[in-house]
Write a protein that holds these residues in place. Structure first.
Motif, PDB file in Angstrom:
ATOM      1  N   SER A  91       0.820  -1.213   0.000  1.00 12.58           N
ATOM      2  CA  SER A  91       0.000   0.000   0.000  1.00 12.58           C
ATOM      3  C   SER A  91       0.855   1.265   0.000  1.00 12.58           C
ATOM      4  CB  SER A  91      -0.925   0.005   1.221  1.00 12.58           C
ATOM      5  OG  SER A  91      -1.759  -1.128   1.247  1.00 12.58           O
ATOM      6  N   SER A  94       3.240   3.266  -3.969  1.00 14.79           N
ATOM      7  CA  SER A  94       2.988   4.419  -4.830  1.00 14.79           C
ATOM      8  C   SER A  94       3.433   5.718  -4.173  1.00 14.79           C
ATOM      9  CB  SER A  94       1.499   4.483  -5.186  1.00 14.79           C
ATOM     10  OG  SER A  94       1.224   5.605  -5.984  1.00 14.79           O
ATOM     11  N   ALA A 252      -2.300   6.268   1.720  1.00 15.02           N
ATOM     12  CA  ALA A 252      -1.565   5.000   1.781  1.00 15.02           C
ATOM     13  C   ALA A 252      -1.718   4.338   3.147  1.00 15.02           C
ATOM     14  CB  ALA A 252      -0.084   5.246   1.472  1.00 15.02           C
ATOM     15  N   VAL A 396      -8.614  -2.737 -11.869  1.00 12.34           N
ATOM     16  CA  VAL A 396      -7.247  -2.206 -11.829  1.00 12.34           C
ATOM     17  C   VAL A 396      -6.280  -3.174 -12.496  1.00 12.34           C
ATOM     18  CG1 VAL A 396      -5.352  -1.497 -10.318  1.00 12.34           C
ATOM     19  CG2 VAL A 396      -7.701  -0.866  -9.743  1.00 12.34           C
ATOM     20  N   TYR A 403      -6.756   3.822 -15.016  1.00 16.15           N
ATOM     21  CA  TYR A 403      -6.833   4.965 -14.096  1.00 16.15           C
ATOM     22  C   TYR A 403      -5.578   5.827 -14.136  1.00 16.15           C
ATOM     23  CZ  TYR A 403     -10.664   2.107 -12.347  1.00 16.15           C
ATOM     24  OH  TYR A 403     -11.812   1.358 -12.254  1.00 16.15           O
ATOM     25  N   ASP A 404      -4.868   5.794 -15.242  1.00 18.28           N
ATOM     26  CA  ASP A 404      -3.646   6.599 -15.345  1.00 18.28           C
ATOM     27  C   ASP A 404      -3.930   8.094 -15.265  1.00 18.28           C
ATOM     28  OD1 ASP A 404      -2.179   4.339 -15.551  1.00 18.28           O
ATOM     29  OD2 ASP A 404      -1.825   4.457 -17.709  1.00 18.28           O
ATOM     30  N   ALA A 411      -3.636   8.954  -6.591  1.00 16.59           N
ATOM     31  CA  ALA A 411      -2.977   7.799  -7.207  1.00 16.59           C
ATOM     32  C   ALA A 411      -2.850   6.607  -6.256  1.00 16.59           C
ATOM     33  CB  ALA A 411      -1.604   8.201  -7.745  1.00 16.59           C
ATOM     34  N   PRO A 412      -2.551   6.811  -4.942  1.00 16.60           N
ATOM     35  CA  PRO A 412      -2.454   5.643  -4.056  1.00 16.60           C
ATOM     36  C   PRO A 412      -3.741   4.834  -3.974  1.00 16.60           C
ATOM     37  CG  PRO A 412      -1.400   7.544  -3.037  1.00 16.60           C
ATOM     38  CD  PRO A 412      -2.107   8.047  -4.261  1.00 16.60           C
ATOM     39  N   SER A 415      -3.935   2.733  -7.190  1.00 21.84           N
ATOM     40  CA  SER A 415      -2.691   2.053  -7.544  1.00 21.84           C
ATOM     41  C   SER A 415      -2.792   0.539  -7.459  1.00 21.84           C
ATOM     42  CB  SER A 415      -1.549   2.535  -6.643  1.00 21.84           C
ATOM     43  OG  SER A 415      -1.824   2.204  -5.279  1.00 21.84           O
ATOM     44  N   SER A 416      -3.776   0.026  -6.748  1.00 22.99           N
ATOM     45  CA  SER A 416      -3.919  -1.423  -6.628  1.00 22.99           C
ATOM     46  C   SER A 416      -5.387  -1.789  -6.491  1.00 22.99           C
ATOM     47  CB  SER A 416      -3.143  -1.953  -5.418  1.00 22.99           C
ATOM     48  OG  SER A 416      -3.799  -1.617  -4.211  1.00 22.99           O
ATOM     49  N   SER A 419      -6.471  -1.416  -2.669  1.00 28.07           N
ATOM     50  CA  SER A 419      -6.743  -0.091  -2.119  1.00 28.07           C
ATOM     51  C   SER A 419      -8.038   0.483  -2.673  1.00 28.07           C
ATOM     52  CB  SER A 419      -5.571   0.852  -2.411  1.00 28.07           C
ATOM     53  OG  SER A 419      -5.313   0.940  -3.803  1.00 28.07           O
TER      54      SER A 419
END
Length: 568
Positions: A91, A94, A252, A396, A403-404, A411-412, A415-416, A419
């Motif tokens: 987590s 990023s 995060a 994701v 989700y760029d 972004a965090p 990022s996965s 999350s």
């Protein structure tokens, strides 16, 4: 007191023999070592030196060792008291990459310590937020923890964990041999060999990797050239702070905390055969240990630490959850931080062995997550509460790059898969609580309504509340018997007003009517009673006391009230 599950060889409070403890701890360390790739990725992203990478790897082992011990303590309000190992938290990756590229490693270390302090603060009032974490929320987080590892696990299993884009036959053979050995021992072995299924499987994988040329002479040279003992360079210590990075690190640490809640919930469930709900006080202690681990990681010079779901899966698979194993893991990791030669054994772990070990471990996590979800009744609200975050989380990994375009500050979250699903399920849980009443009524008319009216009413409400299925069905049975006892005996002069209330710990059914109170015998009617007049009412009245945890009857001015209580 927790009831010991029959499938555990060493339960949480057991003390395995020292040799067994060390071997069990060692196979957990092999699994933790897989996460050491994250510090290397961070250092390489900023063009850092091999010495900096070596420093961060050593400090990561030190922080993971301390964090694992903190989680197992359960003293003075610190630690959940379970075998819940710590490692470099995915987590944090990023936000850590962002900090390292903005201000170097010193900024990463400082922001990690600050984020950990926030988690420590969160732990102080987390137990008051039970409403945010019903079983369907924690269960989904647990399942997503395993699902989020699948891309990494499969890439390594197929020998594509690095720049290699092709699967070679030797790599696949090693992966199948490793996984097959682990699974075979777990399924078919007798005695205590099951405890060491992962260790035996990994040993077979290493030997096969050497024989098939996956572990080359260059890898063996790295082991030979590494010093036996070394103290980390003090030049790399340092801390800085940037307020602009505060929000990414808060996101995060929040995602990491949600994962930890799911991990500790899993630990509670696998160590208690009668598990009913998440113990939030215990979770708060675990979150405190998690925060302290992150603070310690930032202070000694590495990224944030969080609990390892894969290791919890390993403890399920081997049937060994003793907290004593956690102390062995912590001791081994601390030693490895200062013994580079031994640490190199883990650093050169073949990718197929990594992948096989992850697949073995996360299989248990995914199933455990869905078991937690299905421990409660689900209606349309709760179906969407689980389904939407699950689908969005899977997007994701299923659609890379989708989700760029999100703002860097978010972004965090994106990022996965873990999350995104964790944040969504908490937010939707708050939204879907709107419109759910904790107290509902039903009017029953003797001679007109029947058992179906009660069944449909209580099942619908049980699903809306997310109640345990067995408790709702006991309430349905008891209410049916009460309706039978009152109705068939002609005790009620009119309608029966039924009021049902619920919270996470109690389910109460209160029946009000004008008329005579029912006689609720504490012993089973004998044969003479059953052959006499009104045997149906007599037996029904007795069954009410058998289904409910407690029954209370009150009368006043011709009005009767019967209260059925059920522990939830």
């Amino acid at each position: 007191m927790a009831k010991r599950p029959p499938n555990l060889t060493y339960a949480v409070d057991d003390d395995p023999p020292l040799p067994a403890t060390l071997l069990l701890g060692l196979q957990h360390v092999f699994l933790i070592a897989i996460s050491l790739i994250f510090p290397v990725v961070i250092v390489r992203s900023i063009g850092g030196s091999p010495e900096e990478a070596e420093f961060m790897v050593s400090m990561s082992m030190l922080a993971a060792g301390v964090g694992t011990v903190l989680h197992a303590l359960n003293r003075r309000g610190v630690g959940s008291g379970y075998l819940c190992p710590a490692l470099c938290g995915p987590s944090f990756l990023s936000a850590s990459l962002l900090a390292a590229n903005v201000g170097g490693l010193h900024l990463l270390f400082g922001m990690t310590a600050v984020a950990g302090s926030f988690e420590v603060l969160l732990s102080r009032f987390l137990h008051r937020l039970r409403v945010l974490f019903p079983p369907e929320v924690t269960g989904l987080v647990v399942a997503m923890v395993g699902i989020s590892v699948i891309p990494t696990a499969l890439a390594n299993f197929m020998g594509r964990g690095g720049a290699d884009a092709a699967t070679e036959i030797p790599e696949l053979a090693v992966a199948l041999l490793t996984l097959g050995t682990m699974v075979g021992i777990s399924v078919w072995s007798r005695g205590r060999l099951r405890l060491y299924s992962v260790l035996v499987g990994m040993a077979m994988g290493y030997l096969a990797s050497i024989h098939l040329g996956i572990l080359t002479a260059d890898h063996l040279d790295l082991f030979a050239e590494a010093p036996l003992a070394a103290v980390p360079h003090l030049d790399y210590f340092g801390w800085s702070f940037d307020v602009a990075l505060l929000l990414p690190f808060m996101v995060a640490i929040t995602c990491s905390s949600l994962k930890t809640i799911g991990d500790i919930t899993t630990c509670q469930k696998i160590n208690d055969a009668d598990w009913k709900r998440t113990d939030m006080k215990n979770v708060s202690q675990g979150i405190l240990a998690d925060g302290l681990s992150a603070v310690f990681g930032g202070l000694v010079g590495t990224m944030g630490q969080s609990t390892s779901s894969s290791n919890i899966g390993l403890s399920i698979g081997t049937g060994a959850t003793s907290r004593r194993i956690a102390f062995a893991i912590g001791g081994i990791l601390v030693l490895l931080a200062f013994l580079p030669k031994l640490a190199m054994v883990f650093v050169v772990m073949p990718e197929p062995v990594m992948g096989a070990t992850l697949i073995y471990s996360v299989s248990f996590m995914i199933v455990a997550g869905f078991q937690i979800i299905m421990s409660r009744m689900l209606d349309a609200r709760r179906t969407f509460l689980v389904g939407i975050p699950l689908i969005m989380g899977l997007s994701v990994d299923a659609l890379p790059g989708l989700y760029d375009g999100v703002p860097p500050i978010l972004a965090p979250v994106f990022s996965s898969s873990l999350s995104l699903a964790a944040v969504l399920v908490v937010l939707l849980n708050l939204l879907f609580r709107i419109g759910i009443s904790k107290r509902v009524r039903l009017v029953l008319r003797p001679g007109v309504d029947d058992a179906d009216s009660i069944f449909n009413f209580l099942e619908r409400q049980g699903s809306a509340w997310g109640a345990r299925r067995e408790v709702i069905y006991r309430a349905i049975s008891a209410t049916n018997e009460l309706f039978e006892a009152v109705g068939s005996a002609g005790l009620a002069e009119g309608d029966i007003d039924l009021e049902v209330s619920f919270d996470e710990f109690n389910l109460d059914v209160v029946a009000r009517y004008r008329g005579e109170p029912p006689v609720l015998p504490s012993r089973r009617p004998d044969v003479v009673d059953l052959l006499g007049e009104g045997p149906s009412a007599s037996l029904a009245a007795f069954m009410v006391t058998r289904y409910a945890n407690s029954v209370r009857v009150d009368t006043r001015d011709g009005a009767c009230r019967v209260r059925l209580h059920f522990d939830h």
